[in-house]
Design a protein around this motif. Structure first.
Motif, PDB file in Angstrom:
ATOM      1  N   THR A  82       0.823  -1.212   0.000  1.00 58.87           N
ATOM      2  CA  THR A  82       0.000   0.000   0.000  1.00 58.87           C
ATOM      3  C   THR A  82       0.858   1.264   0.000  1.00 58.87           C
ATOM      4  OG1 THR A  82      -1.768  -1.140   1.185  1.00 58.87           O
ATOM      5  CG2 THR A  82      -1.801   1.261   1.224  1.00 58.87           C
ATOM      6  N   SER A  83       1.924   1.265   0.790  1.00 59.36           N
ATOM      7  CA  SER A  83       2.771   2.448   0.909  1.00 59.36           C
ATOM      8  C   SER A  83       3.573   2.713  -0.357  1.00 59.36           C
ATOM      9  CB  SER A  83       3.727   2.284   2.102  1.00 59.36           C
ATOM     10  OG  SER A  83       4.585   3.389   2.203  1.00 59.36           O
ATOM     11  N   SER A  84       4.234   1.693  -0.875  1.00 59.77           N
ATOM     12  CA  SER A  84       5.073   1.894  -2.063  1.00 59.77           C
ATOM     13  C   SER A  84       4.231   2.195  -3.303  1.00 59.77           C
ATOM     14  CB  SER A  84       5.966   0.672  -2.304  1.00 59.77           C
ATOM     15  OG  SER A  84       5.199  -0.512  -2.434  1.00 59.77           O
ATOM     16  N   ILE A  85       3.080   1.555  -3.432  1.00 56.90           N
ATOM     17  CA  ILE A  85       2.200   1.825  -4.577  1.00 56.90           C
ATOM     18  C   ILE A  85       1.613   3.225  -4.472  1.00 56.90           C
ATOM     19  CG2 ILE A  85       0.018   1.159  -5.661  1.00 56.90           C
ATOM     20  CD1 ILE A  85       0.788  -1.753  -5.085  1.00 56.90           C
ATOM     21  N   SER A  86       1.331   3.659  -3.252  1.00 59.19           N
ATOM     22  CA  SER A  86       0.848   5.019  -3.054  1.00 59.19           C
ATOM     23  C   SER A  86       1.873   6.036  -3.549  1.00 59.19           C
ATOM     24  CB  SER A  86       0.544   5.253  -1.576  1.00 59.19           C
ATOM     25  OG  SER A  86       0.053   6.552  -1.352  1.00 59.19           O
ATOM     26  N   ALA A  87       3.147   5.786  -3.275  1.00 62.53           N
ATOM     27  CA  ALA A  87       4.203   6.674  -3.777  1.00 62.53           C
ATOM     28  C   ALA A  87       4.287   6.614  -5.300  1.00 62.53           C
ATOM     29  CB  ALA A  87       5.543   6.286  -3.154  1.00 62.53           C
ATOM     30  N   LEU A  88       4.193   5.415  -5.857  1.00 62.25           N
ATOM     31  CA  LEU A  88       4.268   5.256  -7.308  1.00 62.25           C
ATOM     32  C   LEU A  88       3.186   6.064  -8.017  1.00 62.25           C
ATOM     33  CD1 LEU A  88       5.642   3.615  -9.660  1.00 62.25           C
ATOM     34  CD2 LEU A  88       3.755   1.989  -9.388  1.00 62.25           C
ATOM     35  N   TYR A  89       2.003   6.083  -7.437  1.00 60.05           N
ATOM     36  CA  TYR A  89       0.893   6.801  -8.065  1.00 60.05           C
ATOM     37  C   TYR A  89       0.821   8.271  -7.670  1.00 60.05           C
ATOM     38  CZ  TYR A  89      -1.132   2.964 -10.636  1.00 60.05           C
ATOM     39  OH  TYR A  89      -1.342   1.984 -11.569  1.00 60.05           O
ATOM     40  N   ALA A  90       1.851   8.775  -7.020  1.00 66.97           N
ATOM     41  CA  ALA A  90       1.925  10.199  -6.696  1.00 66.97           C
ATOM     42  C   ALA A  90       2.621  11.005  -7.785  1.00 66.97           C
ATOM     43  CB  ALA A  90       2.652  10.400  -5.363  1.00 66.97           C
ATOM     44  N   THR A 123       3.015  -2.677 -15.077  1.00 62.14           N
ATOM     45  CA  THR A 123       3.352  -3.956 -14.444  1.00 62.14           C
ATOM     46  C   THR A 123       2.528  -4.170 -13.175  1.00 62.14           C
ATOM     47  OG1 THR A 123       5.616  -3.848 -15.302  1.00 62.14           O
ATOM     48  CG2 THR A 123       5.228  -5.304 -13.435  1.00 62.14           C
ATOM     49  N   VAL A 124       2.399  -3.113 -12.384  1.00 60.97           N
ATOM     50  CA  VAL A 124       1.616  -3.192 -11.149  1.00 60.97           C
ATOM     51  C   VAL A 124       0.142  -3.471 -11.463  1.00 60.97           C
ATOM     52  CG1 VAL A 124       0.764  -1.800  -9.215  1.00 60.97           C
ATOM     53  CG2 VAL A 124       3.190  -1.760  -9.801  1.00 60.97           C
ATOM     54  N   CYS A 125      -0.389  -2.805 -12.481  1.00 61.57           N
ATOM     55  CA  CYS A 125      -1.786  -3.019 -12.856  1.00 61.57           C
ATOM     56  C   CYS A 125      -2.016  -4.451 -13.338  1.00 61.57           C
ATOM     57  CB  CYS A 125      -2.194  -2.033 -13.950  1.00 61.57           C
ATOM     58  SG  CYS A 125      -2.453  -0.350 -13.367  1.00 61.57           S
ATOM     59  N   ALA A 126      -1.082  -4.957 -14.131  1.00 62.36           N
ATOM     60  CA  ALA A 126      -1.217  -6.319 -14.655  1.00 62.36           C
ATOM     61  C   ALA A 126      -1.227  -7.359 -13.541  1.00 62.36           C
ATOM     62  CB  ALA A 126      -0.090  -6.607 -15.637  1.00 62.36           C
ATOM     63  N   LYS A 127      -0.597  -7.034 -12.411  1.00 57.54           N
ATOM     64  CA  LYS A 127      -0.569  -7.957 -11.268  1.00 57.54           C
ATOM     65  C   LYS A 127      -1.757  -7.766 -10.334  1.00 57.54           C
ATOM     66  CE  LYS A 127       4.490  -8.396 -11.166  1.00 57.54           C
ATOM     67  NZ  LYS A 127       5.724  -8.148 -10.364  1.00 57.54           N
ATOM     68  N   GLY A 128      -2.635  -6.820 -10.668  1.00 65.23           N
ATOM     69  CA  GLY A 128      -3.803  -6.574  -9.831  1.00 65.23           C
ATOM     70  C   GLY A 128      -3.501  -5.838  -8.553  1.00 65.23           C
ATOM     71  N   LEU A 129      -2.384  -5.083  -8.527  1.00 62.80           N
ATOM     72  CA  LEU A 129      -1.940  -4.442  -7.290  1.00 62.80           C
ATOM     73  C   LEU A 129      -2.249  -2.954  -7.218  1.00 62.80           C
ATOM     74  CD1 LEU A 129       1.599  -6.115  -7.013  1.00 62.80           C
ATOM     75  CD2 LEU A 129      -0.506  -6.763  -5.802  1.00 62.80           C
ATOM     76  N   ALA A 130      -2.767  -2.374  -8.293  1.00 60.89           N
ATOM     77  CA  ALA A 130      -3.032  -0.939  -8.311  1.00 60.89           C
ATOM     78  C   ALA A 130      -4.215  -0.599  -7.407  1.00 60.89           C
ATOM     79  CB  ALA A 130      -3.307  -0.478  -9.738  1.00 60.89           C
ATOM     80  N   PRO A 131      -4.350   0.654  -7.002  1.00 62.35           N
ATOM     81  CA  PRO A 131      -5.506   1.060  -6.193  1.00 62.35           C
ATOM     82  C   PRO A 131      -6.817   0.759  -6.917  1.00 62.35           C
ATOM     83  CG  PRO A 131      -3.828   2.770  -6.182  1.00 62.35           C
ATOM     84  CD  PRO A 131      -3.397   1.764  -7.202  1.00 62.35           C
ATOM     85  N   SER A 132      -7.848   0.454  -6.178  1.00 61.63           N
ATOM     86  CA  SER A 132      -9.130   0.092  -6.788  1.00 61.63           C
ATOM     87  C   SER A 132      -9.686   1.195  -7.664  1.00 61.63           C
ATOM     88  CB  SER A 132     -10.142  -0.267  -5.693  1.00 61.63           C
ATOM     89  OG  SER A 132     -10.355   0.827  -4.814  1.00 61.63           O
ATOM     90  N   ALA A 133      -9.435   2.450  -7.290  1.00 61.20           N
ATOM     91  CA  ALA A 133      -9.933   3.575  -8.087  1.00 61.20           C
ATOM     92  C   ALA A 133      -9.341   3.568  -9.487  1.00 61.20           C
ATOM     93  CB  ALA A 133      -9.616   4.894  -7.390  1.00 61.20           C
ATOM     94  N   VAL A 134      -8.119   3.069  -9.611  1.00 66.16           N
ATOM     95  CA  VAL A 134      -7.463   3.001 -10.919  1.00 66.16           C
ATOM     96  C   VAL A 134      -8.204   2.032 -11.836  1.00 66.16           C
ATOM     97  CG1 VAL A 134      -5.345   2.274 -12.095  1.00 66.16           C
ATOM     98  CG2 VAL A 134      -5.217   3.707 -10.041  1.00 66.16           C
TER      99      VAL A 134
END
Length: 358
Positions: A51-59, A86-97
């Protein structure tokens, strides 16, 4: 490309002074080098996508400021978009995305329905999804200004995403579908020139397509910035206007740094609209900061709001009672919070259209 930019940016502070998200959030993790360091650490197995690292990625705002201030032309926004894929393909992106991606796939737009062009002309006006759905008055005003100089256009891309939003969020295949659809619609009209209403679309057509999607805009169809086109006609005396009598601060639109040749022409239009040079923000021209009209409005809405409010505070500091801009996405975001700063928001094309004369 991704690994190179990430590695080169992770310990570099060259663009730190101009990075908009760092300024409004006061958090080093969401500066360009901070985001690159997070991504590089994941690539090295030192961190995981959580959650933390993906939050930074999407900033990362994908507004172009970091690259505009990089002497080595690092393509960090493109690198981040590739990692997001890559993150989206793994299903790890935020739900809003994923929710906004569903709308992009279903409607061809993040904001509403798409309407396909009918008819043909030598010139087309690319409208886009923000103008059609969020700030439609600018479209009618732009067409009025073009009629005043004898330029007949067919509107294209009404409500259409160019592919920028899908690509920025991490869905390059959807972005390619949108890109091909936009190009095909223009081809069908037979237009030899496309006047582009918004800086984001100008950037997408001429730079994002080849660099991120491997798609090239047709060489036989000229891409022309609308503001620059109108400013040239104004200088030639073809566009004739009544004298403007107003005072406003000009807000450089989101993505302004990606089309710096527009700085002088759009300000010439502001002078025509106001009867005087506009008041200038501190963060202007080559150091212009975006409002929250990028993918941040979906992935990190708190940052998007902070960026928009920062632009309004900057405008308020000039002593102006109103702000002027030509970009529909920027205008829409400014309008959401302008009353909190006792500011009125006006569209440049709408203001100019009231001054047209035969």
């Amino acid at each position: 490309m991704s690994a190179s930019a990430i590695d080169n940016c992770r310990y570099c502070l060259m663009c730190r002074h101009a990075a908009p998200v760092g300024h409004v959030m006061h958090d080093e993790a969401v500066t360009p080098h901070g985001i690159a360091l997070v991504a590089a650490s994941v690539q090295r197995g030192l961190l995981e996508w959580n959650t933390s690292s993906i939050s930074a990625l999407y900033a990362e705002p994908d507004s172009g400021n970091c690259r505009a201030h990089c002497i080595t032309d690092q393509r960090l926004p493109a690198a981040v978009a590739a990692i997001r894929a890559t993150v989206c393909a793994k299903g790890l992106a935020p739900s809003a995305v994923y929710k906004v991606h569903e709308r992009l796939v279903r409607n061809g737009s993040a904001f509403g329905e798409r309407v396909f062009a009918s008819g043909g002309a030598e010139a087309a006006l690319f409208v886009g999804d923000e103008a059609h759905n969020l700030w439609p008055d600018c479209v009618a005003s732009a067409r009025q200004l073009l009629r005043a100089i004898g330029t007949d256009v067919v509107p294209v891309g009404m409500g259409a995403s160019t592919g920028y939003m899908a690509c920025s969020l991490g869905f390059p295949d959807t972005a390619r579908d949108h890109a091909r659809a936009c190009i095909e619609e223009v081809r069908i009209t037979g237009a030899r020139m496309v006047l582009v209403l918004a800086p984001v679309d100008l950037f997408t057509f001429r730079q994002l397509y080849p660099e991120r999607l491997g798609i090239t805009w047709p060489s036989e169809i000229a891409l022309v910035d609308l503001a620059s086109f109108l400013a040239a006609r104004l200088a030639e005396g073809v566009l004739r206007l009544h004298d403007g009598q107003s005072d406003a601060a000009y807000v450089d639109p989101t993505h302004a740094v990606r089309a710096q040749e527009r700085f002088a022409p759009v300000r010439a239009l502001c002078v025509a609209a106001l009867g005087r040079p506009p008041r200038e923000l501190f963060w202007r021209k080559e150091r212009a900061h975006p409002v929250g009209s990028t993918a941040l409005q979906f992935s990190r809405p708190g940052i998007a709001e902070a960026l928009t409010r920062a632009r309004l505070k900057d405008a308020q500091a000039t002593g102006a009672s109103s702000v002027l801009c030509e970009d529909p996405g920027t205008l829409y975001q400014l309008e959401r919070y302008a009353p909190d700063y006792d500011l009125k928001v006006a569209g440049l094309y709408e203001t100019l259209a009231t001054l047209t004369r035969a």
